[in-house]
Design an enzyme around this catalytic site. Structure first.
Site, PDB file in Angstrom:
ATOM      1  CD  GLU A 170     -10.455 -34.785  15.905  1.00 19.91           C
ATOM      2  OE1 GLU A 170     -10.248 -34.199  15.795  1.00 19.91           O
ATOM      3  OE2 GLU A 170      -9.687 -35.357  14.337  1.00 19.91           O
ATOM      4  CG  ASP A 177     -10.334 -37.905  12.516  1.00 24.32           C
ATOM      5  OD1 ASP A 177     -10.034 -37.126  12.291  1.00 24.32           O
ATOM      6  OD2 ASP A 177      -9.346 -38.262  14.077  1.00 24.32           O
ATOM      7  CB  SER A 237      -8.749 -32.678  12.984  1.00 28.06           C
ATOM      8  OG  SER A 237      -8.498 -32.937  14.805  1.00 28.06           O
ATOM      9  CG  ASP A 275       5.796 -24.544  -3.708  1.00 26.62           C
ATOM     10  OD1 ASP A 275       5.235 -24.406  -2.171  1.00 26.62           O
ATOM     11  OD2 ASP A 275       6.545 -24.168  -4.197  1.00 26.62           O
ATOM     12  CB  ILE A 276       0.622 -23.785  -1.040  1.00 24.18           C
ATOM     13  CG1 ILE A 276      -0.174 -25.415  -0.984  1.00 24.18           C
ATOM     14  CG2 ILE A 276      -0.213 -22.745   0.320  1.00 24.18           C
ATOM     15  CD1 ILE A 276      -0.960 -25.140  -2.099  1.00 24.18           C
ATOM     16  N   GLY A 323       9.188 -23.419  -2.059  1.00 25.26           N
ATOM     17  CA  GLY A 323       9.973 -24.204  -1.820  1.00 25.26           C
ATOM     18  C   GLY A 323       8.783 -25.232  -0.735  1.00 25.26           C
ATOM     19  CG  ASP A 354       5.317 -23.278   3.007  1.00 26.19           C
ATOM     20  OD1 ASP A 354       4.660 -24.001   4.283  1.00 26.19           O
ATOM     21  OD2 ASP A 354       5.307 -23.077   1.956  1.00 26.19           O
TER      22      ASP A 354
END
Ligand SMILES: *[C@@H]1O[C@H](CO)[C@@H](O)[C@H](O)[C@H]1NC(C)=O
Ligand SMILES: *[C@@H]1O[C@H](CO)[C@@H](O)[C@H](O)[C@H]1NC(C)=O
Ligand SMILES: *[C@@H]1O[C@H](CO)[C@@H](O)[C@H](O)[C@H]1NC(C)=O
Ligand SMILES: *[C@@H]1O[C@H](CO)[C@@H](O)[C@H](O)[C@H]1NC(C)=O
Ligand SMILES: *[C@@H]1O[C@H](CO)[C@@H](O)[C@H](O)[C@H]1NC(C)=O
Length: 599
Positions: A307, A311, A518, A560-561, A579, A581
């Site tokens: 992690e 990062d 993550s 927009d996905i 839009g 979601d």
């Protein structure tokens, strides 16, 4: 003090009043401050702790002008407000959150009544809204009218000293927001890092040579993206996809920095960082990260964390040469062990927040890849921690959090209020309106919401006004689907999204393919850091609390996905739609557009 005197009078009558006046010891009868209906999931009673087990009690006093602080936060973060960008100094924030003198008086009298000297036994932070006292367990039990137990985690065997409920004199309820450690079970184990390592099936993937031979793919804004980025994500992929390629940071010497938080004994490895640079960002070779230890947090080089490496490698891979700062906060407070009781495990978010807030100077963006089901945090804790994020935002910081990796909820999704109903389980702190929750996507051309990208609606926090335009159309499309499974009036998560699968991370010298929100939070935070770089190098203040900006002038700066859904709790979850979601938020960032919209 006046109101509590009146209440004392009505409770005890006049003679009691005189008694109280002489010795402020006798406050009103204790009543329950916070209680769980059942032992939190995965824990069981293990044993009774020793009476002299040391507890460092942390008391969050009521912050006298917190509403004013939140008003100020919204003003300095609203691009249409005259105060936009006029962030507050440490002292200005401390003045707003400092407790009222009456609060200090009442709490001090209560401490004195238990033999605690408020001047010598108590440590206070700068604002005076947090006090801590080291006391034997038996004393804490009498102050809080409760009985602690050692609880053991059923899977990890980890042990913590906690209680299922605690009480305070009724008159103190208005003066104390929270006391810990008490009922906060959601310790480090459950605030799991939201990442996973993929097992790559070599037979189903193309070789490096085959991938390199594929023609580039054209992205949604006409950019060329290497075809390999569809499944194998490197900093170059993200720079191409989100169009930061070719941008040269200029504010690295003007105070622009990014902060990465590390909990759970997750450490970054310096050699891995250089290996990562040599493979994926050769021009950054030799760049480093500054490690800041909070409460004695370590950075052990013998145990590199997936992690922590993920990062930092990606924030630095995107933001180089901007300085990166890694905060290592332990989950275990330094305690004196005794024969019976395990070392005390502390809640680390508030410690980290108080640490950062105590400094005049701080990074302008932060990313955190840890979280837990909202319902497992006592509401009083979640609200207080959320207000601490508001303080950080008011100081000019943008705060990114992974939205979680459980779709609309991992596991059985049962409520913990004793009724065992099924409801979707959003993840805190992403549900706090003052942070920017980041969901996950995968593939390119088109990018899609990925199944695990956690999203939904907070039970604790109502919908903030900045979501008043974006969220209702989504709810309208949903109609009665999932009625009763979520709180339509709650704060919607995530706010935005970014790639979250197939990230190439160097851990212990080897490249691993890592996924999770993550990966998404550091990616989005890296892009915010570059936007801050652009603003600062043009003599402007940093962006600070992002959400009011993103949901207004920022909207056209997102792709927009439209594909993907996030199953969980026995349902197919929410769909990515036109839009906002509840799987990909407003979408994924386009740096070039965002730079011209909000730079
Ligand atoms: C990305 O990968 C998916 C799954 O292998 C495939 O269906 C899709 O066509 C690929 N897209 C591109 C642009 O290569
Ligand atoms: C990065 O900093 C650490 C800690 O100061 C140090 O041990 C390491 O050698 C540094 N790496 C480089 C490449 O400078
Ligand atoms: C306390 O006990 C833990 C294990 O239960 C151990 O790891 C730690 O080193 C001990 N600390 C001290 C100060 O003895
Ligand atoms: C709810 O679940 C808990 C834990 O599994 C169990 O102990 C309790 O009896 C259940 N309550 C009801 C009302 O089903
Ligand atoms: C998601 O989309 C599918 C396919 O269009 C549709 O059948 C389903 O009802 C949608 N689900 C929700 C929750 O909107």
């Amino acid at each position: 003090m006046v109101s509590s005197f009146i209440r004392l009078l009505s409770t005890f009558g006049f003679s009691a009043f005189l008694l109280v006046h002489a010795a402020p010891a006798h406050l009103s009868e204790p009543s329950v401050k916070h209680a769980w209906q059942q032992i939190p999931a995965d824990w069981e009673v293990h044993d009774a702790p020793a009476a002299d087990h040391p507890i460092t009690l942390k008391i969050g006093l009521k912050q006298s002008r917190i509403d004013e602080l939140i008003d100020s936060l919204y003003q300095v973060s609203d691009p249409f407000h005259g105060r936009y960008g006029q962030h507050l100094s440490r002292l200005e924030v401390e003045e707003l959150v400092a407790p009222h003198a009456d609060t200090v008086d009442v709490v001090d009298s209560w401490l004195i009544s238990h033999g605690v000297d408020p001047s010598s036994d108590v440590t206070r932070n700068g604002a005076g809204d947090w006090i801590s006292i080291r006391l034997p367990l038996s004393k804490v039990e009498s102050m809080l009218s409760t009985k602690y137990q050692i609880y053991k985690h059923k899977r990890t065997s980890e042990k913590i000293v906690r209680t299922l409920s605690y009480s305070l004199p009724r008159d103190l309820h208005d003066h104390i927001d929270i006391i810990q450690p008490t009922t906060m079970f959601d310790n480090m184990r459950k605030m799991h890092a939201t990442s996973h390592v993929n097992k790559v099936d070599p037979s189903s993937t193309l070789s490096a040579a085959e991938l390199a031979a594929l023609p580039d793919v054209t992205g949604p804004n006409g950019q060329q993206i290497a075809a390999s980025c569809n499944t194998t994500v490197t900093p170059t992929c993200l720079m191409q996809l989100y169009r930061t390629e070719g941008y040269v940071p200029k504010a690295a010497n003007k105070g622009n920095r990014i902060g990465i938080t590390g909990f759970l004994e997750q450490f970054i490895n310096f050699v891995d960082l250089q290996t990562f640079f040599s493979k994926f960002r050769p021009d950054a070779l030799g760049a480093n990260v500054t490690v800041i230890s909070v409460d004695g947090g370590l950075n052990d080089q013998t145990i590199p964390g997936v992690e922590a490496n993920l990062d930092n490698q990606y924030t630095e891979g995107i933001t180089f040469p901007t300085p990166n700062i890694f905060y290592s906060t332990p989950g275990t407070a330094p305690t004196i062990n005794d024969s019976v009781t395990p070392p005390q495990r502390d809640e680390p978010y508030i410690d980290w927040l108080n640490f950062v807030l105590s400094h005049d100077d701080m990074p302008f963006s932060f990313t955190t890849s840890y979280g837990g089901d909202e319902q497992t945090f006592p509401k009083e804790f979640a609200v207080r921690a959320c207000n601490l994020f508001a303080q950080l935002g008011a100081r000019g910081a943008s705060i990114m959090f992974s939205s979680g990796d459980g779709g609309v909820g991992a596991g059985t999704c049962e409520t913990n209020d004793g009724t065992n109903r099924t409801i979707f389980q959003p993840v805190f702190p992403a549900t706090c309106p003052f942070v920017t929750g980041v969901g996950a996507t995968f593939q390119i051309a088109p990018e899609k919401g990925i199944f695990f990208s956690q999203g939904g609606f907070s039970v604790y926090f109502p919908r903030p006004s900045f979501q008043d335009k974006a969220v209702p159309p989504f709810l309208q499309k949903l109609g009665n689907t999932y009625k009763g499974l979520f709180t339509p009036g709650g704060r919607g998560v995530p706010d935005v999204s970014a790639q979250g699968e197939g990230f190439q991370v160097v851990v212990g010298g080897e490249v691993e393919s890592v996924g999770g929100t993550s990966a998404s939070s550091p990616t989005f935070a890296g892009i915010v850091t570059l936007l801050n770089d652009f603003r600062i190098s043009n003599g402007k203040p940093p962006l600070g609390f992002l959400n009011p900006l993103l949901y207004s002038v920022g909207v056209p700066g997102f792709v927009d996905i439209l594909l993907g859904n996030n199953p969980g709790c026995g349902t197919p979850g929410f769909n990515a739609t036109e839009g906002w979601d509840a799987i990909t938020g407003l979408g994924t960032p386009d740096f070039v557009k965002l730079k011209s919209l909000i730079g």
